[in-house]
Structures are given as structure tokens and as C-alpha cells.
Design an enzyme around this catalytic site. Structure first.
Site, PDB file in Angstrom:
ATOM      1  N   LYS A   1       0.854  -1.189   0.000  1.00  0.00           N
ATOM      2  CA  LYS A   1       0.000   0.000   0.000  1.00  0.00           C
ATOM      3  C   LYS A   1       0.884   1.230   0.000  1.00  0.00           C
ATOM      4  O   LYS A   1       2.008   1.191   0.526  1.00  0.00           O
ATOM      5  CB  LYS A   1      -0.877   0.016   1.257  1.00  0.00           C
ATOM      6  CG  LYS A   1      -2.131   0.835   1.101  1.00  0.00           C
ATOM      7  CD  LYS A   1      -3.175   0.043   0.349  1.00  0.00           C
ATOM      8  CE  LYS A   1      -4.488   0.748   0.250  1.00  0.00           C
ATOM      9  NZ  LYS A   1      -5.519  -0.216  -0.178  1.00  0.00           N
TER      10      LYS A   1
HETATM   11  N1  GLU Z   1      -7.193   0.110  -3.433  1.00  0.00           N
HETATM   12  C1  GLU Z   1      -7.972  -1.036  -3.757  1.00  0.00           C
HETATM   13  C2  GLU Z   1      -8.069  -1.989  -2.569  1.00  0.00           C
HETATM   14  O1  GLU Z   1      -7.936  -1.588  -1.431  1.00  0.00           O
HETATM   15  C3  GLU Z   1      -7.475  -1.719  -5.022  1.00  0.00           C
HETATM   16  C4  GLU Z   1      -6.074  -2.214  -4.975  1.00  0.00           C
HETATM   17  C5  GLU Z   1      -5.597  -2.724  -6.331  1.00  0.00           C
HETATM   18  O2  GLU Z   1      -6.390  -2.795  -7.268  1.00  0.00           O
HETATM   19  O3  GLU Z   1      -4.425  -3.025  -6.423  1.00  0.00           O
HETATM   20  O4  GLU Z   1      -8.384  -3.140  -2.725  1.00  0.00           O
END
Ligand code: GLU
Length: 424
Positions: free
Chosen positions: A114
Site C-alpha cells: 500500500k
Molecule cells: N485500493 C484497492 C483496494 O484496497 C485496489 C487495490 C488494487 O487494485 O491493487 O483493494
């Protein structure tokens, strides 16, 4: 714009502790050794960068950017980048671990990561944001990459930011590399179905949950908290399958209609009103607490962390909770919800539709090929339904709530992979 969601409310509970409290229960039930436990709880890599940006007034402001790779033993790390004024490394660390479990639950070949940038995107001009995104990308050139770590949108970011990232990364490598990020605009190699993917996964989990509880969707009622791209599409898709959406909400408050809200009208209204439902006349105004505790069969919290705390959990009337957001239920609320016999489909399963279609986007980029919308929805639905069934079965086998079962499924996969790959 798609993906823009309100910033999270800070620190009622430390999100990393909240995640670890569930992780600990599942790890114990699985009988994970101390060594593996320590490996799984420690992020593989944590990077903090300072990003100087020339603002429109000519002055240079320095922003802080983070990228935490929790694990890359299942494959390249994957996860969004959160743009918010109060993003904290603790939160990013927890969200990175959540991504590891999320990808493992739906069995896609990714680790978890993240990112975060402390900024207020709502108060920045497009030019300032572009320079910030390019600065972040350039500072993270050695971290990200299509086989290493693949960012995506999260709160406060969307296709526009992903386009800038892809461009900056591609320029630095002297060739176009679309697979370095997902959630891109369609024309740059984005995938059909990506925008509504998380809402779609929520819908599949809600229908699967209703089936287990013998609730007929055509007679079911639902409240949805959050009307960003997760909540709005979850509401729309559930509504199309017969569920009456009694209440929705966004930063401007809650909206209730006992005959069911016209979701297409609400979406069109919000879109024309800079992403806000303020002034929407298809419903009466209610508070957030009214929405979370109202009498409806299904509750979809799709806004932010820790909204279902102990107080809300005590008053809650829903029979089924499907977590569109990451971490909407505080870990202290878990026992109250379980005691009440509410079926809670946890975030790491319920909102995994987004990363699933991100995976499809990456696969298409690498193939140099485009799939049809029909193929994407069919494959997303299949992965989400199979994952729901796998977690539901684990909850029976281990006699635990679905949240712990989801961690069991995920930790088991990551731990086994680690054991086979081995360490030093
Ligand atoms: N931000 C989204 C999540 O928390 C998508 C992450 C992604 O597609 O890599 O799942």
C-alpha cells in the site's frame, strides 16, 4: 470522479492493531509456528520519501510519501495509493498487510502493498497534483515495477493519477510499460469493468450471503454507507438484482426513502453535483448512525475505517454486513456482532473485486490484448463466488465467524508458500 472517497477518520483505533488482533486468532487456530508468525507480521519493505513540489504560487512544498510492501512471496506486491491529509505510516502498514490477505483469499498471484501521500487532493490544482504524482513515482522508481510492485488507486486517487504514474515510470525506462499500475484510463490500457469492480464483488458476496441466510433478494432491503465508486456501484448492482436500497450516504449525510432510493437518479445527481448528494430530493435526510443501525436486511459499509464501533454494533439491526470499505468494523465490535448472529462478510473478501479486476488489467497489459466486459464480469463473479464459498466452508470447518475464516484461508496460503520457498 471515480474512486474519490472521503478521507478516513483518524485514529479511534490503531488500524495495525485492529488487523493484528484478527490475524493472531487465525494464526493460533492454524497452529502457525512462531517463526512463520514473525515473518508474516513483519512488512518486507517500508519506504518513506520526501517529495518537493513547486506549488502554483511559486513556493516549494515538501510532501511525504510512503510505500509499504508487506509481502511479495506470492508474487509481485499489489495495492493502491491513498491520497489524504492524515495518511499515516501505521495505517499504510495495516492496509499493506490487508492487501496480502485479500489477494490470498481470492487466490490471485500477488503479494500485498500500500502507498500513501500526505496531501489534500481536494485543495490542490490539477497541475500541483500532477507534479506531486510524478515526484512520488520518480522517488519510488526502484520500488515499483510490473514484476515487483504494482500500485493502483485508493481513497483520493483515480485513473488520472494512474495515467501520470504510468507515464512517468515509462519515460524513466524509455518505453511504454502499462502493467506498472492498474486502474488506468481505458485508452491507456485500463480494463473494462475496473471502475465498478469492487461494487460488483460486494454485490456477489451480498447475494451469496443472502442465499445462506435464506433471504430472497426480491424481498430484501439494504442500507449503503458511502456513495463513492464502491458504494454507488454496490447499490446499483444490488438494486438491479431486486434488492430495495432504503438508504445511502456520503460526506453530506444520509438519505432515506422507505420505498427504495432511485439509485440511477442518485448517481446522476451526485455526478452532476461534484460527487456530492447534498440537496438530493429523492429521500429524507438521516444521520450516519441512523443509517448504520436502521432496520434493513443488509448493511454495506463502503466508506471508511472503524465506522461500526461497539456502540453501533449494539444497536445494529442488519442480518448481513458486507464490508465494501477496508476495516469498517472495529475489532472491539466483532464479539458483539458475532453474539447477535449477524453474518459479517469481511473486507478482505467482500471488497476484493477491485484487486481481482486489477489483476485482469495487468494480465491483459502483459498479453497485449483486451478482454470484453462480459468476460471480465463473468470471471470476477466466478472468483468472488468461489472465494466466498471457500471462506464460508472454512468458517464451518473451524467453527469461527467468516472474518477469522478469511484470515485462516489467507494465512494458510501465504504460510504454505513460504514453507515451500524456504528462507535463509
Ligand atoms: N485500493 C484497492 C483496494 O484496497 C485496489 C487495490 C488494487 O487494485 O491493487 O483493494
Amino acid at each position: 470522479m471515480a474512486y474519490l472517497e472521503p478521507a478516513p477518520i483518524k485514529d479511534k483505533e490503531n488500524p495495525f492493531d485492529s488487523m493484528m488482533s484478527r490475524f493472531d486468532i487465525a494464526a493460533k487456530l492454524l497452529g502457525i509456528s512462531d517463526e512463520i508468525y514473525n515473518i508474516l507480521k513483519t512488512p518486507a519493505r517500508q519506504v518513506i520519501v520526501g517529495i518537493p513540489v513547486t506549488m502554483d504560487n511559486g513556493k516549494i512544498q515538501v510532501f511525504e510519501g510512503y510505500r509499504v510492501i508487506h509481502s511479495n512471496i506470492l508474487g509481485p506486491a499489489k495495492g493502491g495509493i491513498r491520497f489524504a491529509p492524515d495518511v499515516h505510516i501505521d495505517e499504510v502498514r495495516a492496509l499493506a498487510a490487508w492487501m496480502t490477505w485479500k489477494c490470498a483469499v481470492v487466490d490471485i498471484p500477488y503479494g500485498g502493498a500500500k502507498g500513501g501521500i500526505t496531501c489534500n487532493p481536494r485543495e490542490m490544482s490539477e497541475g500541483e497534483l500532477e507534479r506531486l504524482v510524478r515526484g512520488y513515482t520518480s522517488a519510488m522508481l526502484s520500488v515499483i515495477g510490473p514484476d515487483k510492485d504494482i500500485p493502483a488507486p485508493d481513497m483520493g486517487s483515480g485513473p488520472r493519477e494512474m495515467a501520470w504514474m504510468m507515464d512517468e515510470f515509462s519515460k524513466a525506462h524509455g518505453m511504454t510499460i502499462p502493467a506498472v499500475v492498474t486502474g488506468k484510463p481505458l485508452v491507456l490500457g485500463g480494463s473494462l469493468g475496473r471502475v465498478e469492480a469492487t461494487g460488483r464483488g460486494v454485490m456477489v458476496c451480498a447475494l451469496a450471503g443472502m442465499e445462506r441466510l435464506h433471504i430472497n433478494p426480491y424481498k430484501a432491503t439494504c442500507a449503503v454507507q458511502g456513495f463513492g465508486n464502491v458504494g454507488s456501484y454496490a447499490a446499483k448492482l444490488l438494486n438491479e438484482r431486486g434488492v430495495s436500497i432504503l438508504a445511502i450516504s456520503d460526506m453530506s449525510g444520509g438519505y432515506y426513502n422507505d420505498k427504495g432510493i432511485d439509485i440511477d437518479k442518485a448517481m446522476a445527481y451526485s455526478q452532476a453535483n461534484k460527487g456530492s448528494l447534498e440537496g438530493f430530493d429523492g429521500a429524507e435526510k438521516i444521520t450516519n448512525e441512523d443509517l448504520l443501525t436502521m432496520k434493513a436486511d443488509v448493511l454495506v459499509p463502503a466508506a471508511k475505517e472503524d465506522v461500526i464501533d461497539e456502540n453501533i454494533a449494539r444497536k445494529l439491526q442488519a442480518k448481513l454486513i458486507v464490508e465494501g470499505a477496508n476495516g469498517p468494523t472495529s475489532h472491539k465490535a466483532d464479539p458483539i456482532i458475532n453474539e447477535k448472529g449477524v453474518l459479517a462478510v469481511p473486507d478482505i473478501l467482500a471488497n476484493a473485486g477491485g484487486v481481482t479486476v486489477s489483476y485482469f488489467e495487468w494480465v491483459q497489459n502483459r498479453l497485449g490484448y483486451k478482454w470484453t466486459a462480459e468476460r471480465i464480469s463473468r470471471r470476477t463473479d466466478r472468483i468472488m463466488k468461489e472465494s466466498f464459498d471457500r471462506v464460508y466452508q472454512a468458517s464451518i470447518d473451524y467453527n469461527v465467524p467468516m472474518r477469522i475464516a478469511a484470515y485462516i484461508v489467507a494465512i494458510d496460503k501465504v504460510a504454505k508458500t513460504y514453507q515451500f520457498r524456504g528462507g535463509y
